[in-house]
Design a protein around this motif. Structure first.
Motif, PDB file in Angstrom:
ATOM      1  N   ARG A   1       1.599   0.577 -11.400  1.00 31.02           N
ATOM      2  CA  ARG A   1       1.310  -0.415 -10.365  1.00 31.02           C
ATOM      3  C   ARG A   1       0.001  -0.070  -9.673  1.00 31.02           C
ATOM      4  O   ARG A   1      -0.460   1.082  -9.700  1.00 31.02           O
ATOM      5  N   SER A   2      -0.607  -1.050  -9.043  1.00 33.68           N
ATOM      6  CA  SER A   2      -1.881  -0.845  -8.363  1.00 33.68           C
ATOM      7  C   SER A   2      -1.713   0.147  -7.209  1.00 33.68           C
ATOM      8  O   SER A   2      -0.821  -0.011  -6.369  1.00 33.68           O
ATOM      9  N   SER A   3      -2.574   1.137  -7.160  1.00 30.75           N
ATOM     10  CA  SER A   3      -2.531   2.111  -6.069  1.00 30.75           C
ATOM     11  C   SER A   3      -3.074   1.518  -4.769  1.00 30.75           C
ATOM     12  O   SER A   3      -2.918   2.099  -3.695  1.00 30.75           O
ATOM     13  N   GLU A   4      -3.711   0.360  -4.866  1.00 28.81           N
ATOM     14  CA  GLU A   4      -4.284  -0.295  -3.687  1.00 28.81           C
ATOM     15  C   GLU A   4      -3.417  -1.450  -3.201  1.00 28.81           C
ATOM     16  O   GLU A   4      -3.860  -2.252  -2.378  1.00 28.81           O
ATOM     17  N   GLY A   5      -2.204  -1.536  -3.687  1.00 25.50           N
ATOM     18  CA  GLY A   5      -1.341  -2.629  -3.290  1.00 25.50           C
ATOM     19  C   GLY A   5      -1.732  -3.932  -3.953  1.00 25.50           C
ATOM     20  O   GLY A   5      -2.463  -3.944  -4.960  1.00 25.50           O
ATOM     21  N   TYR A   6      -1.280  -5.046  -3.372  1.00 22.32           N
ATOM     22  CA  TYR A   6      -1.556  -6.371  -3.929  1.00 22.32           C
ATOM     23  C   TYR A   6      -1.925  -7.321  -2.802  1.00 22.32           C
ATOM     24  O   TYR A   6      -1.521  -7.135  -1.649  1.00 22.32           O
TER      25      TYR A   6
ATOM     26  N   TRP B   1      -5.861  -6.800  13.379  1.00 20.81           N
ATOM     27  CA  TRP B   1      -7.078  -6.129  13.829  1.00 20.81           C
ATOM     28  C   TRP B   1      -7.923  -5.655  12.659  1.00 20.81           C
ATOM     29  O   TRP B   1      -9.071  -5.231  12.844  1.00 20.81           O
ATOM     30  N   LEU B   2      -7.381  -5.724  11.428  1.00 22.49           N
ATOM     31  CA  LEU B   2      -8.156  -5.371  10.236  1.00 22.49           C
ATOM     32  C   LEU B   2      -8.849  -6.625   9.724  1.00 22.49           C
ATOM     33  O   LEU B   2      -8.195  -7.567   9.268  1.00 22.49           O
ATOM     34  N   LEU B   3     -10.176  -6.664   9.789  1.00 21.65           N
ATOM     35  CA  LEU B   3     -10.924  -7.842   9.361  1.00 21.65           C
ATOM     36  C   LEU B   3     -11.015  -7.943   7.842  1.00 21.65           C
ATOM     37  O   LEU B   3     -11.396  -8.990   7.318  1.00 21.65           O
ATOM     38  N   ASP B   4     -10.687  -6.874   7.137  1.00 19.63           N
ATOM     39  CA  ASP B   4     -10.665  -6.890   5.674  1.00 19.63           C
ATOM     40  C   ASP B   4      -9.244  -6.646   5.187  1.00 19.63           C
ATOM     41  O   ASP B   4      -8.498  -5.875   5.797  1.00 19.63           O
ATOM     42  N   ALA B   5      -8.889  -7.287   4.092  1.00 20.05           N
ATOM     43  CA  ALA B   5      -7.592  -7.033   3.468  1.00 20.05           C
ATOM     44  C   ALA B   5      -7.713  -5.725   2.690  1.00 20.05           C
ATOM     45  O   ALA B   5      -8.379  -5.671   1.659  1.00 20.05           O
ATOM     46  N   ASP B   6      -7.111  -4.690   3.216  1.00 23.25           N
ATOM     47  CA  ASP B   6      -7.258  -3.376   2.587  1.00 23.25           C
ATOM     48  C   ASP B   6      -6.122  -2.491   3.060  1.00 23.25           C
ATOM     49  O   ASP B   6      -5.419  -2.807   4.022  1.00 23.25           O
ATOM     50  N   CYS B   7      -5.933  -1.378   2.371  1.00 23.22           N
ATOM     51  CA  CYS B   7      -4.946  -0.400   2.799  1.00 23.22           C
ATOM     52  C   CYS B   7      -5.554   0.461   3.891  1.00 23.22           C
ATOM     53  O   CYS B   7      -6.740   0.796   3.847  1.00 23.22           O
TER      54      CYS B   7
ATOM     55  N   ASP C   1      -2.661 -25.300  -0.119  1.00 25.22           N
ATOM     56  CA  ASP C   1      -2.962 -25.917  -1.412  1.00 25.22           C
ATOM     57  C   ASP C   1      -2.715 -24.952  -2.563  1.00 25.22           C
ATOM     58  O   ASP C   1      -2.479 -25.379  -3.694  1.00 25.22           O
ATOM     59  N   ASN C   2      -2.809 -23.670  -2.280  1.00 26.31           N
ATOM     60  CA  ASN C   2      -2.656 -22.690  -3.345  1.00 26.31           C
ATOM     61  C   ASN C   2      -2.201 -21.359  -2.755  1.00 26.31           C
ATOM     62  O   ASN C   2      -2.698 -20.937  -1.717  1.00 26.31           O
ATOM     63  N   VAL C   3      -1.240 -20.743  -3.421  1.00 22.93           N
ATOM     64  CA  VAL C   3      -0.777 -19.403  -3.051  1.00 22.93           C
ATOM     65  C   VAL C   3      -0.870 -18.549  -4.310  1.00 22.93           C
ATOM     66  O   VAL C   3      -0.415 -18.959  -5.381  1.00 22.93           O
ATOM     67  N   ALA C   4      -1.462 -17.376  -4.181  1.00 18.59           N
ATOM     68  CA  ALA C   4      -1.628 -16.508  -5.350  1.00 18.59           C
ATOM     69  C   ALA C   4      -1.320 -15.069  -4.974  1.00 18.59           C
ATOM     70  O   ALA C   4      -1.440 -14.670  -3.811  1.00 18.59           O
ATOM     71  N   ILE C   5      -0.920 -14.298  -5.962  1.00 12.83           N
ATOM     72  CA  ILE C   5      -0.747 -12.854  -5.821  1.00 12.83           C
ATOM     73  C   ILE C   5      -1.741 -12.199  -6.778  1.00 12.83           C
ATOM     74  O   ILE C   5      -1.729 -12.475  -7.986  1.00 12.83           O
ATOM     75  N   VAL C   6      -2.611 -11.356  -6.223  1.00 14.25           N
ATOM     76  CA  VAL C   6      -3.748 -10.822  -6.972  1.00 14.25           C
ATOM     77  C   VAL C   6      -3.750  -9.304  -6.914  1.00 14.25           C
ATOM     78  O   VAL C   6      -3.415  -8.704  -5.884  1.00 14.25           O
ATOM     79  N   ASN C   7      -4.123  -8.693  -8.038  1.00 10.22           N
ATOM     80  CA  ASN C   7      -4.332  -7.246  -8.084  1.00 10.22           C
ATOM     81  C   ASN C   7      -5.762  -6.977  -7.604  1.00 10.22           C
ATOM     82  O   ASN C   7      -6.731  -7.313  -8.301  1.00 10.22           O
ATOM     83  N   PRO C   8      -5.952  -6.402  -6.422  1.00  6.61           N
ATOM     84  CA  PRO C   8      -7.311  -6.207  -5.902  1.00  6.61           C
ATOM     85  C   PRO C   8      -8.122  -5.192  -6.695  1.00  6.61           C
ATOM     86  O   PRO C   8      -9.348  -5.203  -6.632  1.00  6.61           O
ATOM     87  N   SER C   9      -7.453  -4.320  -7.432  1.00  6.95           N
ATOM     88  CA  SER C   9      -8.165  -3.305  -8.207  1.00  6.95           C
ATOM     89  C   SER C   9      -8.904  -3.927  -9.379  1.00  6.95           C
ATOM     90  O   SER C   9     -10.007  -3.498  -9.734  1.00  6.95           O
ATOM     91  N   THR C  10      -8.301  -4.946  -9.996  1.00 11.62           N
ATOM     92  CA  THR C  10      -8.879  -5.549 -11.205  1.00 11.62           C
ATOM     93  C   THR C  10      -9.286  -6.998 -11.014  1.00 11.62           C
ATOM     94  O   THR C  10     -10.013  -7.548 -11.845  1.00 11.62           O
TER      95      THR C  10
ATOM     96  N   CYS D   1       0.838  -1.196   0.000  1.00 12.16           N
ATOM     97  CA  CYS D   1       0.000   0.000   0.000  1.00 12.16           C
ATOM     98  C   CYS D   1       0.876   1.251   0.000  1.00 12.16           C
ATOM     99  O   CYS D   1       2.013   1.226   0.485  1.00 12.16           O
ATOM    100  N   ALA D   2       0.345   2.335  -0.532  1.00  9.27           N
ATOM    101  CA  ALA D   2       1.086   3.591  -0.552  1.00  9.27           C
ATOM    102  C   ALA D   2       1.389   4.026   0.879  1.00  9.27           C
ATOM    103  O   ALA D   2       0.508   4.031   1.733  1.00  9.27           O
ATOM    104  N   GLY D   3       2.644   4.357   1.143  1.00  9.05           N
ATOM    105  CA  GLY D   3       3.044   4.805   2.459  1.00  9.05           C
ATOM    106  C   GLY D   3       3.428   3.694   3.413  1.00  9.05           C
ATOM    107  O   GLY D   3       3.857   3.967   4.536  1.00  9.05           O
ATOM    108  N   ASP D   4       3.285   2.441   2.989  1.00  6.53           N
ATOM    109  CA  ASP D   4       3.676   1.326   3.858  1.00  6.53           C
ATOM    110  C   ASP D   4       5.187   1.267   4.015  1.00  6.53           C
ATOM    111  O   ASP D   4       5.939   1.541   3.064  1.00  6.53           O
TER     112      ASP D   4
END
Length: 291
Positions: A230-235, A147-153, A272-281, A92-95
């Motif tokens: 790059r995604s402004s919302e991270g990955y 403490w963040l229940l959602d994966a988000d910036c 069983d599976n590991v993936a890297i996903v662009n949350p924006s798209t 995420c931006a600023g991380d």
């Protein structure tokens, strides 16, 4: 027509009319028998995997029960074998940089590089503190900001991250009824920021070594289209598989470091599976099965 032929024809007509009155079916047509009711087809139940929120709430329950000394055998037994899909946002931006997770973007060349390395091993203090035996390797990751229940910036509210005022020690006794002032070390990391929740797979000597990725990690390089950034919302790192109990019977194993701090917990799984996903798209940049 002879008298005999006329009589036979009359008798035939009378018989036919009599059969119609009674509703009898003609002799040359078989009587239809009702068929058995078609069996009801029940579609197979599709198991919904535990998402980030459900998994974190289960961890919170295990931590609470551990701190309170409650029996967790039934709860842990129910968790064993459950499917999960955990999303973890990074970049995420600023991380600040996170060890083991790297994101670089060459804007001139449009080259995006993402890498995820193993963060938890057999010698990690949390693993050693669980005192689980019979395993020769452990691979896993820290769940940052649990403490963040959602994966988000993080979108902090105005003033939420205002600088702290550090009080200097008082030269004399504090006024009656007032707690003593605290002189916080600026280099100390608060307990809420340190890694205390992890998710990992434990390997026995009988498990296939081909499933281990500690030396390889997960890396993807992608050339973006002209003008694309790059995604402004991270990955998102998406970890999927099944919860798997340890030798002790625990699925979520927690240990109390000290009574004034929350327990540290580790979720035992089979990846069983590991993936890297662009949350924006929603684009899956890369995925690895049988990890």
């Amino acid at each position: 027509m002879t008298r005999w032929s006329a009589t036979a024809a009359f008798v035939a007509v009378v018989c036919l009319l009599s059969a119609c009155k009674k509703g009898d079916a003609p002799q040359d047509l078989p009587t239809a028998t009702p068929s058995a009711a078609a069996p009801t087809i029940v579609p197979p139940l599709v198991e919904t995997p535990l998402g980030r929120e459900a998994l974190l709430l289960a961890i919170a329950r295990a931590a609470s029960d551990t701190a309170l000394g409650r029996d967790q055998s039934a709860t842990q037994r129910d968790l064993d074998g459950s499917r999960f899909a955990l999303r973890m946002r990074f970049g995420c931006a600023g991380d600040e940089p996170v060890p083991g997770r790297r994101l670089t973007f060459d804007e001139t060349r449009g080259k995006l590089e993402l890498r995820l390395d193993n963060e938890i091993g057999a010698q990690t203090p949390l693993v050693l503190g669980l005192r689980e035996s019979g395993y020769e390797a452990v691979e896993g990751f820290w769940v940052h900001r649990p403490w963040l229940l959602d994966a988000d910036c993080r979108q902090a509210a105005p003033g939420a991250e205002a600088p702290r005022t550090i009080a200097a020690p008082s030269p004399g006794p504090e006024p009656s009824g007032q707690p003593p002032s605290l002189n916080l070390d600026a280099g100390e990391t608060s307990s809420s920021e340190r890694e205390s929740i992890g998710i990992a797979q434990f390997f026995t000597p009988d498990d296939a070594r081909t499933h281990r990725r500690a030396e390889r990690g997960y890396a993807v390089t992608k050339l973006l289209s002209a003008g694309e950034s790059r995604s402004s919302e991270g990955y998102d790192i998406v970890l999927a598989g099944r919860l798997r109990r340890l030798a002790s019977g625990r699925v979520i194993a927690c240990t109390v470091r000290r009574t004034s701090a929350p327990p540290d917990c580790l979720v035992s799984v089979q990846f069983d599976n590991v993936a890297i996903v662009n949350p924006s798209t929603g684009e899956v940049l890369a995925q690895w099965s049988g990890a």
